[in-house]
Design a protein around this motif. Structure first.
Motif, PDB file in Angstrom:
ATOM      1  N   UNK A  82       0.742  -1.231  -0.115  1.00 38.22           N
ATOM      2  CA  UNK A  82       0.053  -0.076  -0.117  1.00 38.22           C
ATOM      3  C   UNK A  82       0.933   1.085  -0.127  1.00 38.22           C
ATOM      4  N   UNK A  83       0.380   2.458  -0.462  1.00 42.23           N
ATOM      5  CA  UNK A  83       1.260   3.599  -0.419  1.00 42.23           C
ATOM      6  C   UNK A  83       0.231   4.706  -0.570  1.00 42.23           C
ATOM      7  N   UNK A  84       0.745   6.021  -0.616  1.00 43.64           N
ATOM      8  CA  UNK A  84      -0.016   7.219  -0.796  1.00 43.64           C
ATOM      9  C   UNK A  84      -0.564   7.729   0.400  1.00 43.64           C
ATOM     10  N   UNK A  85      -1.225   8.766   0.471  1.00 39.96           N
ATOM     11  CA  UNK A  85      -1.845   9.488   1.537  1.00 39.96           C
ATOM     12  C   UNK A  85      -3.291   9.804   1.219  1.00 39.96           C
ATOM     13  N   UNK A  86      -4.493   9.320   1.632  1.00 34.13           N
ATOM     14  CA  UNK A  86      -4.226   8.072   2.478  1.00 34.13           C
ATOM     15  C   UNK A  86      -4.029   6.778   1.868  1.00 34.13           C
ATOM     16  N   UNK A  87      -3.490   5.668   2.778  1.00 29.50           N
ATOM     17  CA  UNK A  87      -3.013   4.638   2.093  1.00 29.50           C
ATOM     18  C   UNK A  87      -4.003   3.829   1.278  1.00 29.50           C
ATOM     19  N   UNK A  88      -3.692   3.365   0.032  1.00 27.98           N
ATOM     20  CA  UNK A  88      -4.438   2.497  -0.873  1.00 27.98           C
ATOM     21  C   UNK A  88      -3.541   1.297  -1.128  1.00 27.98           C
ATOM     22  N   UNK A 124     -20.018   9.632  16.969  1.00 29.44           N
ATOM     23  CA  UNK A 124     -21.355   9.060  16.875  1.00 29.44           C
ATOM     24  C   UNK A 124     -22.436  10.132  16.604  1.00 29.44           C
ATOM     25  N   UNK A 125     -22.078  11.447  16.710  1.00 29.05           N
ATOM     26  CA  UNK A 125     -22.948  12.645  16.244  1.00 29.05           C
ATOM     27  C   UNK A 125     -22.768  12.997  14.815  1.00 29.05           C
ATOM     28  N   UNK A 126     -22.173  11.893  14.078  1.00 29.52           N
ATOM     29  CA  UNK A 126     -21.970  12.115  12.558  1.00 29.52           C
ATOM     30  C   UNK A 126     -20.886  13.270  12.219  1.00 29.52           C
ATOM     31  N   UNK A 127     -19.995  13.558  13.053  1.00 26.09           N
ATOM     32  CA  UNK A 127     -19.005  14.563  12.620  1.00 26.09           C
ATOM     33  C   UNK A 127     -17.828  13.798  11.994  1.00 26.09           C
ATOM     34  N   UNK A 128     -17.299  14.160  11.012  1.00 26.22           N
ATOM     35  CA  UNK A 128     -16.235  13.697  10.122  1.00 26.22           C
ATOM     36  C   UNK A 128     -14.872  14.278  10.677  1.00 26.22           C
ATOM     37  N   UNK A 129     -13.713  13.491  10.919  1.00 21.64           N
ATOM     38  CA  UNK A 129     -12.590  14.098  11.302  1.00 21.64           C
ATOM     39  C   UNK A 129     -11.456  13.392  10.311  1.00 21.64           C
ATOM     40  N   UNK A 130     -10.548  14.341  10.061  1.00 27.68           N
ATOM     41  CA  UNK A 130      -9.633  13.828   9.177  1.00 27.68           C
ATOM     42  C   UNK A 130      -8.251  13.787  10.139  1.00 27.68           C
ATOM     43  N   UNK A 131      -7.664  12.883  10.510  1.00 23.66           N
ATOM     44  CA  UNK A 131      -6.484  12.724  11.276  1.00 23.66           C
ATOM     45  C   UNK A 131      -5.127  12.201  10.351  1.00 23.66           C
ATOM     46  N   UNK A 132      -4.228  13.070  10.841  1.00 26.11           N
ATOM     47  CA  UNK A 132      -2.911  12.948  10.196  1.00 26.11           C
ATOM     48  C   UNK A 132      -2.149  12.085  10.937  1.00 26.11           C
ATOM     49  N   UNK A 133      -1.531  10.850  10.806  1.00 27.29           N
ATOM     50  CA  UNK A 133      -0.993  10.268  12.007  1.00 27.29           C
ATOM     51  C   UNK A 133       0.715   9.934  11.188  1.00 27.29           C
ATOM     52  N   UNK A 134       1.537  10.253  12.131  1.00 25.94           N
ATOM     53  CA  UNK A 134       2.895  10.065  11.772  1.00 25.94           C
ATOM     54  C   UNK A 134       3.704   9.421  12.740  1.00 25.94           C
TER      55      UNK A 134
END
Length: 288
Positions: free
Chosen positions: A235-241, A266-276
């Motif tokens: 897999x590669x890229x961001x996000x991983x594929x 749970x309240x349908x809020x979408x968060x984008x997290x960058x992990x390193x």
């Protein structure tokens, strides 16, 4: 005679040129005449220089005027018996090795001219026995093919072939998803080699023994006749594929990786997290 006038019952069919052989030449005459002028159909007559002669009606040269074969220390001729010759049976093959000068008798034909193949300790060739069909690899020494041996071509899958011939560096280009290939075609008779970089591993599978072996770098891999590389799809890229990076080696780290993960609360809020994070494979090399 310098001049000749045909008689009334004669017809001029053609002009025949004299054949001249130097002391470094020979020829083979087909269907030669015997001492009584009778054609020996199907026979062959070897004539060496120095000599000059005319071909009689019905005679012809097999392959024209030929030069004597000069063989150096690294040269050899693969020859085959047309008929029984000395201690050889019809069809037998053997090598005439240099240094020597050689003129093949009429009972013998030249199949091929061969040369000693110089091989470094990191170079090799694939050799096939034409009698048994077995293929083996020869490396690290100068080698002359035996009478019943030939060079064998090792084929690889197109994807592995592309990876071997590419300019891809497993370490420097570890995040690249595409790479260019060399325009120079691989010599398939030469031993397939691959340099495994430091802190990396390659898996080789032997289809004859049905066993796999893992090579840890830094090391030079030499493929046997029945071995193939195990191609990895990472897999590669961001996000991983998945299936983004194709490689022959698995890097063991340590290395730095970044990924993007999208989560929904749970309240349908979408968060984008960058992990390193840093990572490495903890491998017991003695159990590989």
């Amino acid at each position: 005679a310098e001049t000749y006038i045909p008689g009334v019952h004669e017809e001029l069919v053609g002009m025949v040129d004299v054949i001249t052989l130097s002391n470094r030449q020979y020829c083979v005459v087909l269907d030669p005449l015997d001492n009584n002028g009778v054609p020996r159909l199907g026979q062959r007559d070897l004539r060496k220089g120095e000599a000059s002669f005319f071909l009689y009606p019905g005679e012809s040269l097999e392959a024209g005027v030929q030069n004597i074969h000069i063989l150096g220390e690294e040269d050899g001729l693969l020859v085959r018996a047309r008929e029984a010759f000395e201690d050889h049976k019809p069809g037998d093959r053997w090598m005439v090795l240099g240094p020597a000068e050689y003129v093949p008798p009429v009972e013998v034909e030249i199949v091929d001219r061969r040369h000693t193949i110089p091989l470094d300790e990191n170079e090799g060739i694939y050799v096939r026995d034409t009698k048994s069909g077995k293929v083996r690899s020869v490396s690290g020494r100068a080698y002359m093919l035996e009478p019943y041996e030939e060079l064998w071509q090792k084929n690889l899958t197109p994807s592995v072939e592309a990876l071997l011939m590419s300019d891809h560096d497993p370490l420097a280009d570890r995040n690249r998803t595409s790479h260019s290939s060399s325009s120079v075609a691989r010599d398939k008779t030469k031993l397939v080699t691959y340099r495994v970089p430091h802190n990396a591993a390659v898996q080789i599978y032997d289809y004859k023994e049905k066993k796999a072996r893992i090579i840890f770098g830094p090391e030079l891999v030499m493929l046997g006749p029945d071995e193939q590389f195990t191609q990895l799809s990472l897999s590669g890229g961001k996000p991983k594929k998945g299936n983004q990076i194709r490689s022959l080696v698995l890097l063991l780290g340590p290395d730095f990786m970044t990924d993007v993960v999208t989560v929904e609360t749970s309240d349908h809020a979408r968060l984008s997290l960058t992990l390193s994070y840093n990572w490495h494979f903890d491998v017991d090399r003695t159990d590989a």
